[in-house]
Design a protein around this motif. Structure first.
Motif, PDB file in Angstrom:
ATOM      1  N   THR A  93       0.895  -1.108   0.039  1.00  0.00           N
ATOM      2  CA  THR A  93      -0.075  -0.067   0.001  1.00  0.00           C
ATOM      3  C   THR A  93       0.735   1.160  -0.059  1.00  0.00           C
ATOM      4  OG1 THR A  93      -0.143   0.549   2.532  1.00  0.00           O
ATOM      5  CG2 THR A  93      -1.612  -1.511   1.546  1.00  0.00           C
ATOM      6  N   VAL A  94       0.345   2.387  -1.003  1.00  0.00           N
ATOM      7  CA  VAL A  94       1.280   3.570  -0.801  1.00  0.00           C
ATOM      8  C   VAL A  94       0.410   4.791  -0.386  1.00  0.00           C
ATOM      9  CG1 VAL A  94       3.422   2.627  -2.255  1.00  0.00           C
ATOM     10  CG2 VAL A  94       1.177   3.777  -3.164  1.00  0.00           C
ATOM     11  N   TRP A  95       1.189   5.800  -0.088  1.00  0.00           N
ATOM     12  CA  TRP A  95       0.423   6.800   0.298  1.00  0.00           C
ATOM     13  C   TRP A  95       0.991   7.905  -0.542  1.00  0.00           C
ATOM     14  CZ3 TRP A  95       1.349   9.392   5.900  1.00  0.00           C
ATOM     15  CH2 TRP A  95       0.865  10.494   6.122  1.00  0.00           C
ATOM     16  N   LEU A  96       0.246   8.673  -1.541  1.00  0.00           N
ATOM     17  CA  LEU A  96       0.770   9.752  -2.135  1.00  0.00           C
ATOM     18  C   LEU A  96       0.255  11.035  -1.535  1.00  0.00           C
ATOM     19  CD1 LEU A  96       0.376   7.943  -5.732  1.00  0.00           C
ATOM     20  CD2 LEU A  96       2.363   7.955  -4.211  1.00  0.00           C
ATOM     21  N   GLY A  97      -0.335  11.817  -2.566  1.00  0.00           N
ATOM     22  CA  GLY A  97      -1.128  13.052  -1.981  1.00  0.00           C
ATOM     23  C   GLY A  97      -2.592  12.957  -1.439  1.00  0.00           C
ATOM     24  N   GLY A  98      -2.404  12.442  -0.279  1.00  0.00           N
ATOM     25  CA  GLY A  98      -3.697  11.901   0.259  1.00  0.00           C
ATOM     26  C   GLY A  98      -3.395  12.526   1.849  1.00  0.00           C
ATOM     27  N   CYS A  99      -4.612  12.338   2.774  1.00  0.00           N
ATOM     28  CA  CYS A  99      -4.859  12.594   4.068  1.00  0.00           C
ATOM     29  C   CYS A  99      -4.360  11.395   4.997  1.00  0.00           C
ATOM     30  CB  CYS A  99      -6.041  13.399   4.459  1.00  0.00           C
ATOM     31  SG  CYS A  99      -7.251  12.147   4.601  1.00  0.00           S
ATOM     32  N   ALA A 100      -4.195  10.294   4.336  1.00  0.00           N
ATOM     33  CA  ALA A 100      -4.077   9.193   5.223  1.00  0.00           C
ATOM     34  C   ALA A 100      -5.433   8.442   5.868  1.00  0.00           C
ATOM     35  CB  ALA A 100      -3.028   9.352   6.455  1.00  0.00           C
ATOM     36  N   GLY A 101      -6.473   9.218   5.222  1.00  0.00           N
ATOM     37  CA  GLY A 101      -7.501   8.774   5.760  1.00  0.00           C
ATOM     38  C   GLY A 101      -7.917   7.425   5.367  1.00  0.00           C
ATOM     39  N   CYS A 102      -7.582   7.116   4.050  1.00  0.00           N
ATOM     40  CA  CYS A 102      -7.893   5.844   3.333  1.00  0.00           C
ATOM     41  C   CYS A 102      -6.969   4.705   4.187  1.00  0.00           C
ATOM     42  CB  CYS A 102      -7.374   5.712   1.788  1.00  0.00           C
ATOM     43  SG  CYS A 102      -8.315   6.710   0.780  1.00  0.00           S
ATOM     44  N   HIS A 103      -5.805   5.040   4.506  1.00  0.00           N
ATOM     45  CA  HIS A 103      -5.188   4.047   5.520  1.00  0.00           C
ATOM     46  C   HIS A 103      -5.753   3.761   6.687  1.00  0.00           C
ATOM     47  CE1 HIS A 103      -1.697   3.942   2.264  1.00  0.00           C
ATOM     48  NE2 HIS A 103      -1.406   2.807   2.994  1.00  0.00           N
ATOM     49  N   MET A 104      -6.235   4.809   7.285  1.00  0.00           N
ATOM     50  CA  MET A 104      -7.059   4.818   8.312  1.00  0.00           C
ATOM     51  C   MET A 104      -7.992   3.656   8.271  1.00  0.00           C
ATOM     52  SD  MET A 104      -5.542   6.428  10.791  1.00  0.00           S
ATOM     53  CE  MET A 104      -3.929   7.065  10.160  1.00  0.00           C
ATOM     54  N   SER A 105      -8.911   3.829   7.332  1.00  0.00           N
ATOM     55  CA  SER A 105      -9.847   3.102   6.948  1.00  0.00           C
ATOM     56  C   SER A 105      -9.355   1.624   6.727  1.00  0.00           C
ATOM     57  CB  SER A 105     -10.653   3.644   5.803  1.00  0.00           C
ATOM     58  OG  SER A 105     -12.070   3.225   5.785  1.00  0.00           O
ATOM     59  N   PHE A 106      -8.209   1.484   6.252  1.00  0.00           N
ATOM     60  CA  PHE A 106      -7.746   0.129   6.125  1.00  0.00           C
ATOM     61  C   PHE A 106      -7.592  -0.473   7.443  1.00  0.00           C
ATOM     62  CE2 PHE A 106      -4.448  -2.991   5.119  1.00  0.00           C
ATOM     63  CZ  PHE A 106      -4.910  -3.597   4.000  1.00  0.00           C
ATOM     64  N   LEU A 107      -6.926   0.136   8.362  1.00  0.00           N
ATOM     65  CA  LEU A 107      -6.796  -0.262   9.706  1.00  0.00           C
ATOM     66  C   LEU A 107      -7.922  -0.557  10.430  1.00  0.00           C
ATOM     67  CD1 LEU A 107      -3.941   2.057  10.648  1.00  0.00           C
ATOM     68  CD2 LEU A 107      -3.630  -0.396   9.859  1.00  0.00           C
ATOM     69  N   ASP A 108      -9.202   0.025   9.915  1.00  0.00           N
ATOM     70  CA  ASP A 108     -10.564  -0.049  10.621  1.00  0.00           C
ATOM     71  C   ASP A 108     -11.073  -1.512  10.229  1.00  0.00           C
ATOM     72  OD1 ASP A 108     -11.940   1.340  12.226  1.00  0.00           O
ATOM     73  OD2 ASP A 108     -13.153   2.237  10.661  1.00  0.00           O
ATOM     74  N   LEU A 109     -10.285  -2.230   9.484  1.00  0.00           N
ATOM     75  CA  LEU A 109     -10.874  -3.531   8.775  1.00  0.00           C
ATOM     76  C   LEU A 109     -11.004  -4.590  10.138  1.00  0.00           C
ATOM     77  CD1 LEU A 109      -8.895  -4.166   5.560  1.00  0.00           C
ATOM     78  CD2 LEU A 109     -11.245  -4.091   5.941  1.00  0.00           C
ATOM     79  N   ASP A 110     -10.602  -4.219  11.314  1.00  0.00           N
ATOM     80  CA  ASP A 110     -10.381  -4.912  12.510  1.00  0.00           C
ATOM     81  C   ASP A 110     -10.085  -6.191  12.118  1.00  0.00           C
ATOM     82  OD1 ASP A 110     -11.676  -2.546  13.639  1.00  0.00           O
ATOM     83  OD2 ASP A 110     -13.613  -3.254  13.355  1.00  0.00           O
ATOM     84  N   GLU A 111     -10.857  -6.981  12.894  1.00  0.00           N
ATOM     85  CA  GLU A 111     -10.609  -8.754  12.580  1.00  0.00           C
ATOM     86  C   GLU A 111     -10.209  -9.222  11.316  1.00  0.00           C
ATOM     87  OE1 GLU A 111     -13.370  -7.612  13.828  1.00  0.00           O
ATOM     88  OE2 GLU A 111     -14.951  -8.991  14.116  1.00  0.00           O
ATOM     89  N   PRO A 121     -13.159   3.879  -5.042  1.00  0.00           N
ATOM     90  CA  PRO A 121     -13.688   5.199  -4.735  1.00  0.00           C
ATOM     91  C   PRO A 121     -14.385   5.353  -3.247  1.00  0.00           C
ATOM     92  CG  PRO A 121     -15.326   4.335  -6.124  1.00  0.00           C
ATOM     93  CD  PRO A 121     -14.611   3.374  -6.184  1.00  0.00           C
ATOM     94  N   GLY A 122     -14.296   6.552  -2.608  1.00  0.00           N
ATOM     95  CA  GLY A 122     -14.840   6.736  -1.278  1.00  0.00           C
ATOM     96  C   GLY A 122     -13.956   7.849  -0.536  1.00  0.00           C
ATOM     97  N   CYS A 123     -14.581   8.675   0.122  1.00  0.00           N
ATOM     98  CA  CYS A 123     -13.405   9.626   0.839  1.00  0.00           C
ATOM     99  C   CYS A 123     -13.567   9.395   2.453  1.00  0.00           C
ATOM    100  CB  CYS A 123     -13.701  10.904   0.258  1.00  0.00           C
ATOM    101  SG  CYS A 123     -12.612  12.250   0.916  1.00  0.00           S
ATOM    102  N   PRO A 124     -13.139   8.543   3.179  1.00  0.00           N
ATOM    103  CA  PRO A 124     -12.256   7.526   2.706  1.00  0.00           C
ATOM    104  C   PRO A 124     -13.131   6.218   2.259  1.00  0.00           C
ATOM    105  CG  PRO A 124     -12.310   7.232   4.875  1.00  0.00           C
ATOM    106  CD  PRO A 124     -13.088   8.678   4.602  1.00  0.00           C
ATOM    107  N   PRO A 125     -12.826   5.409   1.593  1.00  0.00           N
ATOM    108  CA  PRO A 125     -13.629   4.028   1.445  1.00  0.00           C
ATOM    109  C   PRO A 125     -13.954   3.430   2.689  1.00  0.00           C
ATOM    110  CG  PRO A 125     -11.812   3.958   0.153  1.00  0.00           C
ATOM    111  CD  PRO A 125     -11.776   5.199   0.851  1.00  0.00           C
ATOM    112  N   PRO A 126     -15.229   3.056   3.110  1.00  0.00           N
ATOM    113  CA  PRO A 126     -15.240   2.616   4.384  1.00  0.00           C
ATOM    114  C   PRO A 126     -14.692   1.036   4.158  1.00  0.00           C
ATOM    115  CG  PRO A 126     -17.389   2.738   3.409  1.00  0.00           C
ATOM    116  CD  PRO A 126     -16.383   3.485   2.280  1.00  0.00           C
TER     117      PRO A 126
END
Ligand code: SF4
Ligand code: SF4
Ligand code: FES
Lengths: 238, 182
Positions: free
Chosen positions: B8-26, B150-155
């Motif tokens: 996964t990479v993080w270009l010009g964004g707010c890291a929200g998408c990565h936060m949402s990725f971490l939100d995948l829980d179990e 898509p999504g800002c961020p994708p849930p």
């Protein structure tokens, strides 16, 4: 009036002369996507989303402005049409700056909804990023030209339901835009009655109530429908 | 079967998408058994590796570093996924394009000079601070992209839906509530 018989997607139907393809299709439960069409005002064929195939005619024709004729054979949902509809939607997104994440109408937008139902997960064309302004000079309403799709719904309701004639389309092609009176700030318009019907009619986040923030602007159509119903059917039903 | 190599990479964004990725829980635990995370802001690997199977790309293409790593990613990865609205549409980072071709000078001036309380100066350090591109673009304007999320961020549910399809070797297709911008 004489009845006409025609075929829509293989089904034979008959309808009164003078009806549009869109009216007849909807009367028979056949859904054709539309964006500039609004019940109660005349059609202008601006958005091209309702294009249909007519046997014997090479061009695609807009269902909302095409009158039915005897023996007409129509296709409303062919692969070719789906391809063009998705293309039209993508071009609408590329033409101005729709940044849904920070839009007042996010989640309540007809353009978005159509994009989803047509599987638009990205736009293949380069975005234009034109420089358009936001007019917040009016006491109650605002207009963000960046999100206007030039459907002219606001113009038609302003002239033909309210009868004020404040809104107009100025310019041509990519420089076309919605103006008030003689192209002055909305807040300085003499003719605007502040009825808010343009805001109710807008399919996108272009027209909004001042003070609404992201995803808060729901375009309430009840009042427009009430007036149109009263006018056309002489029924005053709330 | 070898575990799928995912980056996964993080270009010009707010890291929200990565936060949402971490939100995948179990589901993250399930994922950990099926994939090998070879490169990511949450993994301490400096160089983007070779032979990556899937890369989720967050953010728009805003500066020279973004562009450089993107070309590297394309050359070393089978499947690219534009991850979130900034990657898919340019979204908020691309708003500066509206200011025309000289937007770079204008926004730096605004941010680092006009709004600065102390030491107003435009940061310049060649080789350290990457230069901004004249025009911010979505990822697919810079390199070809296989799939879009898509999504800002994708849930998290939407990320899960796509990852499940990709892991199952299927062509992902987002429908219904899973296809949404903003
Ligand atoms: S008007 Fe609709 S499509 Fe445009 S930014 Fe707003 S929500 Fe998105
Ligand atoms: S402001 Fe709204 S209703 Fe008026 S033309 Fe633009 S999109 Fe249509
Ligand atoms: S609804 Fe027919 S052209 Fe817009």
């Amino acid at each position: 009036m004489a009845a006409k018989t025609l075929t829509i997607d293989g089904t034979q139907v008959s309808a009164e002369e003078g009806a549009t393809v869109l009216q007849v299709a909807r009367d028979h439960g056949i859904e054709i996507p539309t964006l500039c069409h609004l019940e109660g005002v005349y059609d202008v064929g601006a958005c091209r989303l309702c294009l249909v195939e007519v046997a014997g005619i090479a061009k695609l024709l807009p269902a909302c402005t095409t009158k039915i004729s005897e023996g007409m054979e129509l296709k409303t949902n062919s692969e070719r049409l789906q391809k063009y509809r998705r293309m039209t939607l993508e071009l609408l997104f590329a033409e101005r700056s729709h940044v849904c994440a920070v839009c007042v109408s996010n989640g309540h937008c007809e353009l978005q909804t159509l994009a989803y139902s047509h599987g638009m997960e990205h736009v293949r064309y380069d975005y234009c990023f034109p420089k358009w302004k936001v007019d917040v000079t009016h006491r109650l309403f605002g207009m963000d030209h960046n999100r206007c799709i030039l459907c002219a719904r606001c113009v038609r309701v302003c002239w033909h339901i309210e009868g004020a004639g404040t809104k107009n389309v100025s310019g041509r092609g990519a420089s076309a835009n919605i103006i008030n009176d003689l192209n002055q700030p909305w807040g300085q318009s003499d003719s605007c009655t502040e009825c808010g019907k343009c805001v109710m009619s807008c399919p996108t986040g272009a027209l909004f109530h001042k003070g609404s923030t992201v995803a808060e602007m729901v375009h309430d159509r009840d009042k427009l429908e009430f007036i149109v119903n009263a006018r056309e059917k002489k029924q005053w039903i709330v | 079967m070898d575990r799928l190599k995912v980056a996964t990479v993080w270009l010009g964004g707010c890291a929200g998408c990565h936060m949402s990725f971490l939100d995948l829980d179990e589901f993250l635990i399930e994922l950990a058994g099926k994939i090998e995370l070879v490169y990511s802001p949450v993994v301490d690997v400096k160089e983007y590796p070779e032979n990556v199977d899937v890369c989720l790309i967050e953010g728009a293409v805003c500066n020279e570093d973004n562009l450089e790593i993107l070309h590297k990613i394309r050359a070393r990865t089978k499947v690219l996924v534009s991850f979130g609205d900034c990657a898919v549409t340019g979204n908020v980072p691309a708003l500066r394009n509206k200011l025309g071709l000289h937007n770079v000078e204008n926004i730096l001036q605004r941010a680092y000079v006009e709004n600065a309380q102390n030491n107003p100066a435009i940061p310049k350090a060649d080789g350290i601070v990457p230069r901004l591109l004249e025009r911010v673009t979505p990822v697919h304007e810079a390199v070809s992209v296989e799939y879009f999320l898509p999504g800002c961020p994708p849930p998290a549910d939407r990320i899960k839906a796509l990852m499940t399809q990709v892991l199952g070797g299927k062509e992902p297709k987002l429908e219904g509530a899973n296809l949404k911008f903003g």
